[in-house]
Design a protein around this motif. Structure first.
Motif, PDB file in Angstrom:
ATOM      1  N   PRO A  11       0.811  -1.215   0.000  1.00  0.00           N
ATOM      2  CA  PRO A  11       0.000   0.000   0.000  1.00  0.00           C
ATOM      3  C   PRO A  11       0.850   1.274   0.000  1.00  0.00           C
ATOM      4  N   HIS A  12       2.155   1.147   0.200  1.00  0.00           N
ATOM      5  CA  HIS A  12       3.059   2.291   0.286  1.00  0.00           C
ATOM      6  C   HIS A  12       3.143   3.030  -1.053  1.00  0.00           C
ATOM      7  N   ARG A  13       3.315   4.327  -0.951  1.00  0.00           N
ATOM      8  CA  ARG A  13       3.511   5.173  -2.126  1.00  0.00           C
ATOM      9  C   ARG A  13       4.585   6.194  -1.786  1.00  0.00           C
ATOM     10  N   TYR A  14       4.982   7.006  -2.760  1.00  0.00           N
ATOM     11  CA  TYR A  14       5.990   8.028  -2.538  1.00  0.00           C
ATOM     12  C   TYR A  14       5.602   8.854  -1.330  1.00  0.00           C
ATOM     13  N   PRO A  15       6.518   9.172  -0.437  1.00  0.00           N
ATOM     14  CA  PRO A  15       7.963   8.938  -0.501  1.00  0.00           C
ATOM     15  C   PRO A  15       8.424   7.710   0.288  1.00  0.00           C
ATOM     16  N   ASP A  81      -7.725  -2.612   1.393  1.00  0.00           N
ATOM     17  CA  ASP A  81      -7.674  -1.319   2.078  1.00  0.00           C
ATOM     18  C   ASP A  81      -8.201  -1.383   3.510  1.00  0.00           C
ATOM     19  N   LYS A  82      -8.466  -2.595   4.002  1.00  0.00           N
ATOM     20  CA  LYS A  82      -8.922  -2.760   5.380  1.00  0.00           C
ATOM     21  C   LYS A  82      -7.871  -3.426   6.263  1.00  0.00           C
ATOM     22  N   CYS A 139       6.669  -9.373  11.771  1.00  0.00           N
ATOM     23  CA  CYS A 139       5.626  -8.551  11.181  1.00  0.00           C
ATOM     24  C   CYS A 139       4.290  -9.269  11.287  1.00  0.00           C
ATOM     25  N   THR A 140       3.215  -8.490  11.192  1.00  0.00           N
ATOM     26  CA  THR A 140       1.874  -9.059  11.240  1.00  0.00           C
ATOM     27  C   THR A 140       0.929  -8.216  10.411  1.00  0.00           C
ATOM     28  N   VAL A 141      -0.118  -8.853   9.912  1.00  0.00           N
ATOM     29  CA  VAL A 141      -1.178  -8.153   9.184  1.00  0.00           C
ATOM     30  C   VAL A 141      -2.330  -7.965  10.166  1.00  0.00           C
ATOM     31  N   ARG A 142      -2.838  -6.751  10.244  1.00  0.00           N
ATOM     32  CA  ARG A 142      -3.933  -6.427  11.153  1.00  0.00           C
ATOM     33  C   ARG A 142      -5.033  -5.677  10.403  1.00  0.00           C
ATOM     34  N   SER A 143      -6.250  -5.977  10.767  1.00  0.00           N
ATOM     35  CA  SER A 143      -7.406  -5.265  10.222  1.00  0.00           C
ATOM     36  C   SER A 143      -7.483  -3.887  10.857  1.00  0.00           C
ATOM     37  N   ILE A 144      -7.823  -2.883  10.075  1.00  0.00           N
ATOM     38  CA  ILE A 144      -7.937  -1.527  10.619  1.00  0.00           C
ATOM     39  C   ILE A 144      -9.407  -1.139  10.804  1.00  0.00           C
ATOM     40  N   GLU A 145     -10.297  -2.089  10.718  1.00  0.00           N
ATOM     41  CA  GLU A 145     -11.723  -1.804  10.942  1.00  0.00           C
ATOM     42  C   GLU A 145     -12.050  -1.816  12.408  1.00  0.00           C
TER      43      GLU A 145
END
Length: 145
Positions: A11-15, A81-82, A139-145
């Motif tokens: 999901p990263h973008r500049y910069p 995106d979640k 590292c881990t993946v987490r829901s942001i909801e």
């Protein structure tokens, strides 16, 4: 993977997008990616104006981004995106060689373990075959909801 494919996995973008190409990825095992370091990087204005050096935390971030791609490839999915891919820990980080404009960081990450959504990796960044940075990353993946 070229940059267009990388953008599907990060999901990263500049910069803050710090992976330019994936040269090799073996899901469940390892990834080899590169980051081309140029004088145009925004952090070089202040780190340091008289002797530009890539901040070590950004080298670790580049390694974590490569690890994220490896994780998603291993899971056979892409981020949505979640969810967000977070650092859970950094152990044994060592900075062996400064990284300067014009260098190409070779990012080597291999999976050590994956359990209950926590991934552990052995990670190295090399420039011209010489070790610049090494660490174990969690590292881990987490829901942001």
């Amino acid at each position: 993977m070229d940059i267009h494919q990388i953008l599907e996995y990060l999901p990263h973008r500049y910069p803050i997008l710090l992976v330019d190409r994936v040269l090799e990825c073996e899901p469940g095992k390892s990834i080899h990616a590169i980051k081309n370091v140029t004088i145009n990087e925004p952090f070089f204005n202040g780190h340091f104006p008289h002797h530009p050096v890539m901040p070590g935390v950004l080298i670790l971030e580049a390694l974590a981004q490569a690890a994220a791609i490896l994780s998603f490839k291993t899971m056979g999915s892409k981020p949505d995106d979640k969810s967000v891919y977070y650092f859970a820990g950094i152990d044994g980080a060592r900075f062996k060689k400064p990284v300067s404009p014009g260098d190409q960081l070779n990012l080597h990450v291999e999976i050590i373990a994956s359990k209950r959504g926590i991934w552990k990796f052995k990670a190295e960044a090399r420039v011209d075959g010489q070790l610049a940075t090494e660490a174990e990353l969690m590292c881990t993946v987490r829901s942001i909801e």
